[in-house]
Every structure is written in C-alpha cells, then in structure tokens.
Design a protein around this motif. Structure first.
Motif, PDB file in Angstrom:
ATOM      1  N   GLY A  22       1.269  -1.323   0.153  1.00  0.00           N
ATOM      2  CA  GLY A  22      -0.387  -0.108  -0.172  1.00  0.00           C
ATOM      3  C   GLY A  22       0.881   1.109  -0.242  1.00  0.00           C
ATOM      4  N   SER A  23       1.839   1.191  -0.599  1.00  0.00           N
ATOM      5  CA  SER A  23       2.877   2.015  -0.918  1.00  0.00           C
ATOM      6  C   SER A  23       2.698   3.756  -1.776  1.00  0.00           C
ATOM      7  N   SER A  24       1.213   3.942  -2.176  1.00  0.00           N
ATOM      8  CA  SER A  24       1.732   4.540  -3.144  1.00  0.00           C
ATOM      9  C   SER A  24       0.819   6.077  -2.745  1.00  0.00           C
ATOM     10  N   ARG A  25      -0.076   5.966  -1.162  1.00  0.00           N
ATOM     11  CA  ARG A  25      -0.665   7.320  -1.104  1.00  0.00           C
ATOM     12  C   ARG A  25      -0.065   6.786   0.562  1.00  0.00           C
ATOM     13  N   GLY A  26      -0.871   7.882   1.061  1.00  0.00           N
ATOM     14  CA  GLY A  26      -0.927   8.108   3.128  1.00  0.00           C
ATOM     15  C   GLY A  26       0.174   7.930   3.537  1.00  0.00           C
ATOM     16  N   ILE A  27      -0.535   6.125   4.776  1.00  0.00           N
ATOM     17  CA  ILE A  27       0.647   6.087   5.366  1.00  0.00           C
ATOM     18  C   ILE A  27       1.770   5.522   4.542  1.00  0.00           C
ATOM     19  N   GLY A  28       1.505   4.672   3.933  1.00  0.00           N
ATOM     20  CA  GLY A  28       2.659   3.887   2.675  1.00  0.00           C
ATOM     21  C   GLY A  28       3.697   4.696   1.791  1.00  0.00           C
ATOM     22  N   GLN A  29       2.952   6.517   1.489  1.00  0.00           N
ATOM     23  CA  GLN A  29       3.848   7.060   1.177  1.00  0.00           C
ATOM     24  C   GLN A  29       4.563   7.049   2.134  1.00  0.00           C
ATOM     25  N   ALA A  30       4.085   7.749   2.670  1.00  0.00           N
ATOM     26  CA  ALA A  30       5.127   8.380   3.953  1.00  0.00           C
ATOM     27  C   ALA A  30       6.103   7.464   4.407  1.00  0.00           C
ATOM     28  N   THR A  31       5.632   6.603   4.487  1.00  0.00           N
ATOM     29  CA  THR A  31       6.691   5.468   5.259  1.00  0.00           C
ATOM     30  C   THR A  31       8.021   5.065   4.624  1.00  0.00           C
ATOM     31  N   CYS A  32       7.610   4.858   3.323  1.00  0.00           N
ATOM     32  CA  CYS A  32       8.691   4.592   2.291  1.00  0.00           C
ATOM     33  C   CYS A  32       9.523   5.498   1.940  1.00  0.00           C
ATOM     34  N   GLU A  33       8.971   7.455   2.075  1.00  0.00           N
ATOM     35  CA  GLU A  33       9.917   8.670   2.714  1.00  0.00           C
ATOM     36  C   GLU A  33      11.017   8.042   2.939  1.00  0.00           C
ATOM     37  N   ALA A  34      10.401   7.828   4.223  1.00  0.00           N
ATOM     38  CA  ALA A  34      10.429   7.956   6.021  1.00  0.00           C
ATOM     39  C   ALA A  34      11.606   7.357   6.034  1.00  0.00           C
ATOM     40  N   LEU A  35      11.884   5.799   5.646  1.00  0.00           N
ATOM     41  CA  LEU A  35      12.393   4.894   5.709  1.00  0.00           C
ATOM     42  C   LEU A  35      14.122   4.981   4.296  1.00  0.00           C
ATOM     43  N   GLN A  36      13.333   6.056   3.080  1.00  0.00           N
ATOM     44  CA  GLN A  36      14.720   5.855   1.838  1.00  0.00           C
ATOM     45  C   GLN A  36      15.286   7.155   3.268  1.00  0.00           C
ATOM     46  N   ALA A  37      14.821   7.971   3.795  1.00  0.00           N
ATOM     47  CA  ALA A  37      15.511   9.252   4.206  1.00  0.00           C
ATOM     48  C   ALA A  37      16.325   8.472   5.139  1.00  0.00           C
ATOM     49  N   ARG A  38      16.388   7.260   5.932  1.00  0.00           N
ATOM     50  CA  ARG A  38      17.167   6.504   6.871  1.00  0.00           C
ATOM     51  C   ARG A  38      18.193   4.893   6.255  1.00  0.00           C
ATOM     52  N   GLY A  39      17.816   5.297   4.949  1.00  0.00           N
ATOM     53  CA  GLY A  39      18.843   4.975   3.950  1.00  0.00           C
ATOM     54  C   GLY A  39      18.503   3.550   3.311  1.00  0.00           C
ATOM     55  N   VAL A  40      17.542   2.792   3.886  1.00  0.00           N
ATOM     56  CA  VAL A  40      16.542   1.830   3.851  1.00  0.00           C
ATOM     57  C   VAL A  40      16.030   1.287   1.761  1.00  0.00           C
ATOM     58  N   ARG A  41      16.847  -0.423   0.940  1.00  0.00           N
ATOM     59  CA  ARG A  41      16.472   0.712  -0.363  1.00  0.00           C
ATOM     60  C   ARG A  41      14.905  -0.129   0.382  1.00  0.00           C
ATOM     61  N   VAL A  42      13.542   0.823  -0.345  1.00  0.00           N
ATOM     62  CA  VAL A  42      12.400   0.325  -0.142  1.00  0.00           C
ATOM     63  C   VAL A  42      11.805  -0.091  -1.825  1.00  0.00           C
ATOM     64  N   ILE A  43      11.517  -1.927  -1.229  1.00  0.00           N
ATOM     65  CA  ILE A  43      10.158  -2.269  -2.746  1.00  0.00           C
ATOM     66  C   ILE A  43       8.943  -1.956  -2.167  1.00  0.00           C
ATOM     67  N   GLY A  44       7.952  -1.037  -3.367  1.00  0.00           N
ATOM     68  CA  GLY A  44       6.585  -1.037  -2.673  1.00  0.00           C
ATOM     69  C   GLY A  44       5.730  -1.886  -3.452  1.00  0.00           C
ATOM     70  N   GLN A  45       4.222  -1.705  -2.363  1.00  0.00           N
ATOM     71  CA  GLN A  45       3.409  -2.157  -3.679  1.00  0.00           C
ATOM     72  C   GLN A  45       2.492  -1.131  -3.693  1.00  0.00           C
ATOM     73  N   ALA A  46       1.668  -1.580  -4.675  1.00  0.00           N
ATOM     74  CA  ALA A  46       0.514  -0.808  -4.978  1.00  0.00           C
ATOM     75  C   ALA A  46      -0.655  -1.224  -6.228  1.00  0.00           C
ATOM     76  N   THR A  47      -1.590  -0.939  -6.296  1.00  0.00           N
ATOM     77  CA  THR A  47      -2.223  -1.433  -7.397  1.00  0.00           C
ATOM     78  C   THR A  47      -1.733  -0.697  -8.407  1.00  0.00           C
ATOM     79  N   ALA A  48      -1.535  -0.033  -8.594  1.00  0.00           N
ATOM     80  CA  ALA A  48      -0.931   0.561  -9.939  1.00  0.00           C
ATOM     81  C   ALA A  48       0.404   1.523  -9.514  1.00  0.00           C
ATOM     82  N   ALA A  49       1.878   0.798 -10.014  1.00  0.00           N
ATOM     83  CA  ALA A  49       2.882   1.083  -9.689  1.00  0.00           C
ATOM     84  C   ALA A  49       3.064   2.561 -10.204  1.00  0.00           C
ATOM     85  N   ARG A  50       3.464   3.194  -9.313  1.00  0.00           N
ATOM     86  CA  ARG A  50       4.064   4.860  -9.581  1.00  0.00           C
ATOM     87  C   ARG A  50       5.447   4.747 -10.110  1.00  0.00           C
TER      88      ARG A  50
END
Length: 236
Positions: free
Chosen positions: A8-36
C-alpha cells in the motif's frame, strides 16, 4: 543497506513510510494496485495469488534477502446491513482478503524466509483503533479485519521471538489520508473531531515515524507490542 517491503505504498501512510525509510538509507520495495515508479510492484490484493507474486518479485529484486515487511495495504469501504445479501457478503470477503488475508500470506512468506535463511527479521502491521473499540455500523468488516490483524501479530510475536523474528503493530485512529476523507465527512467532520482530545486526526508522517522506528530501531523486548496513535480518542 536493509531492504524493506512496504505494501500500500502509493499514498497516505504507505507513501510517507517509504519516504521516511528512504531518508534512513533503506532500500524500499513498494506494492500498490498501480505502480507509480520503478521501485513499486503493481498488484491487486483482491486477487488471491497476488501476495505470493509480490513476495517472489520483491525477493528477486532484493537479491534474495528482505529484512522487514510492513503490512500497510488496506481498504475502508462502507457496507450497510441493508445491502443485498450478496453485496454485503462480497464487501466482507473483499475487505478481509485485502486487509487481513494478504497480510497473513505475506507474513507467512517472510517468516519462512527468515527461518530458512537463519536471519532475523521484522514485521510491522498497520492495524487500527477499530481493532480494539470497533467502528461504525457500516464497518463491521473493517473492524473485524483489523482485530484479526492484531491477533495474528501477537501470535507471530509469541511464536518466533526466540528465533529473532520480531513483530510490531500500530493502531492509528483517524489519519489524514484519502481513505478516511469520506468517512470523516459522513460522520460530521467537526463532530467527529470532538471525540479526539488532541483536536485533530493524525498525519501520515506521524504514523510513518512510528513504523520506521518499529522496522529499524525498536528494541527486541518490544516484540508483540501494539502502539496506539489516536490522539487519546481510545486509551487502554
């Protein structure tokens, strides 16, 4: 660099979480109904095979190692008891499959991955205040799905802590996401806010900070914990 799968990485909590993790140097792989973007796997969890396909694709992209899973994908759709029998049941099955069963499938794949590899791993489940206190008359199914997620999380934590597999859950109240907009309007907006001592709903970035802490920093002794984030609208 750890690799974390976020659903659920394309919006809301999921998108914010991806951004927060990436800011910590994490490699993030997301899932969403439509890839952004190129780091997002497109998949609809209403389709039963989708969670397995997402896990296998994520593992392939990660070079065979995923360090944490954040189960965030979910839907929040009203389902009146006055709906037709078929429509009411369909809404139950869709919500349970997307909110709970898909999270269970992914958690199973993750736990098996860590057990087979002898590595430690972390699960973070984005549940809801509704899992504790219930929800509106049109959201029995949503509350049940989040209550089930909390029970699953506690079971995983108890079963695998000794093997270094940790599980954390977050139970937000209302959060300023597109998923909650219609509900806030339907419940009177300002009247609903009166039930939140903080005087406002949570921001996605606040929940993302908690999810990032659980995925990267929370001490092992916290495994099994459910962290409430509801502005004191429900205290246990």
């Amino acid at each position: 660099m750890p690799t974390i799968l976020v659903t659920g990485s394309s919006r809301g909590i999921g998108q914010a979480t991806c951004e927060a993790l990436q800011a910590r140097g994490v490699r993030v792989i997301g899932q969403a109904t439509a890839a952004r973007d190129a780091d997002t796997i497109a998949a609809d969890f209403a389709d039963p095979p989708a969670p397995q396909l997402v896990w296998e694709e994520a593992l392939d992209r990660a070079g065979g190692r995923i360090d944490a899973l954040i189960n965030n994908a979910g839907i929040f759709v009203a389902n009146s008891i006055d709906s037709s029998d078929i429509a009411w049941l369909d809404a139950w099955e869709d919500t349970l499959r997307i909110n709970l069963t898909a999270a269970a499938q992914l958690s199973r794949f993750a736990v098996r991955h860590w057990l087979d590899s002898g590595r430690e791993g972390r699960l973070v489940h984005i549940a809801s205040r509704a899992g504790h206190r219930g929800d509106s008359p049109a959201h029995w199914h949503y509350a049940a799905s989040k209550g089930g997620m909390l029970a699953m999380h506690k079971t995983i934590a108890r079963a695998y802590a000794s093997q270094g597999i940790l599980s954390f859950a977050i139970a937000p109240g209302f959060t300023d996401t597109s998923m909650a907009d219609d509900y806030l309007a339907s419940r009177g907006g300002a009247g609903l806010l009166a039930d939140i001592p903080l005087g406002r709903v949570a921001e996605p970035e606040e929940i993302a900070r908690i999810a990032t802490f659980c995925a990267l920093d929370a001490p092992a002794s916290m495994t099994g914990a459910v962290i409430d984030a509801n502005g004191a609208s429900y205290v246990r």
